[in-house]
Design a protein around this motif. Structure first.
Motif, PDB file in Angstrom:
ATOM      1  N   GLU A   5       0.813  -1.205   0.000  1.00 29.87           N
ATOM      2  CA  GLU A   5       0.000   0.000   0.000  1.00 29.87           C
ATOM      3  C   GLU A   5       0.852   1.263   0.000  1.00 29.87           C
ATOM      4  O   GLU A   5       0.352   2.346  -0.267  1.00 29.87           O
ATOM      5  N   ASP A  59      -7.555  -6.618   4.066  1.00 29.67           N
ATOM      6  CA  ASP A  59      -6.483  -6.092   3.232  1.00 29.67           C
ATOM      7  C   ASP A  59      -6.927  -5.992   1.773  1.00 29.67           C
ATOM      8  O   ASP A  59      -7.587  -6.891   1.259  1.00 29.67           O
ATOM      9  N   SER A  61      -5.275  -6.422  -0.861  1.00 34.31           N
ATOM     10  CA  SER A  61      -4.701  -7.470  -1.712  1.00 34.31           C
ATOM     11  C   SER A  61      -5.506  -8.761  -1.660  1.00 34.31           C
ATOM     12  O   SER A  61      -5.386  -9.601  -2.546  1.00 34.31           O
TER      13      SER A  61
END
Length: 72
Positions: A5, A59, A61
């Motif tokens: 990030e 998250d 991802s």
């Protein structure tokens, strides 16, 4: 896919991920695009045409494992 990030690049300083663009389809000129963007509250929210936007839990991802075409 692991998504950082924040990136610290020499000469550019710290870059912070603000958007992920996703594609579903067989080719770039056909299919469907949608995105997840970091909003003022610091969380990522998913925008998909006329659907109500939804907050990404966890998250970024792990939100959508496939179809990411651009990180902004």
């Amino acid at each position: 896919m692991l998504v950082e990030e924040q990136l610290n690049l020499p000469g550019l300083g710290v870059l912070v991920l603000c958007c992920v663009i996703y594609h579903q389809g067989n080719a770039v000129n056909e299919g469907h695009y949608h995105c997840s963007c970091r909003m003022y509250d610091g969380y990522f929210w998913t925008f998909d045409d006329g659907k109500a936007c939804q907050r990404v839990h966890g998250d970024i991802s792990s939100h959508r494992q496939r179809g990411a075409v651009m990180l902004c």
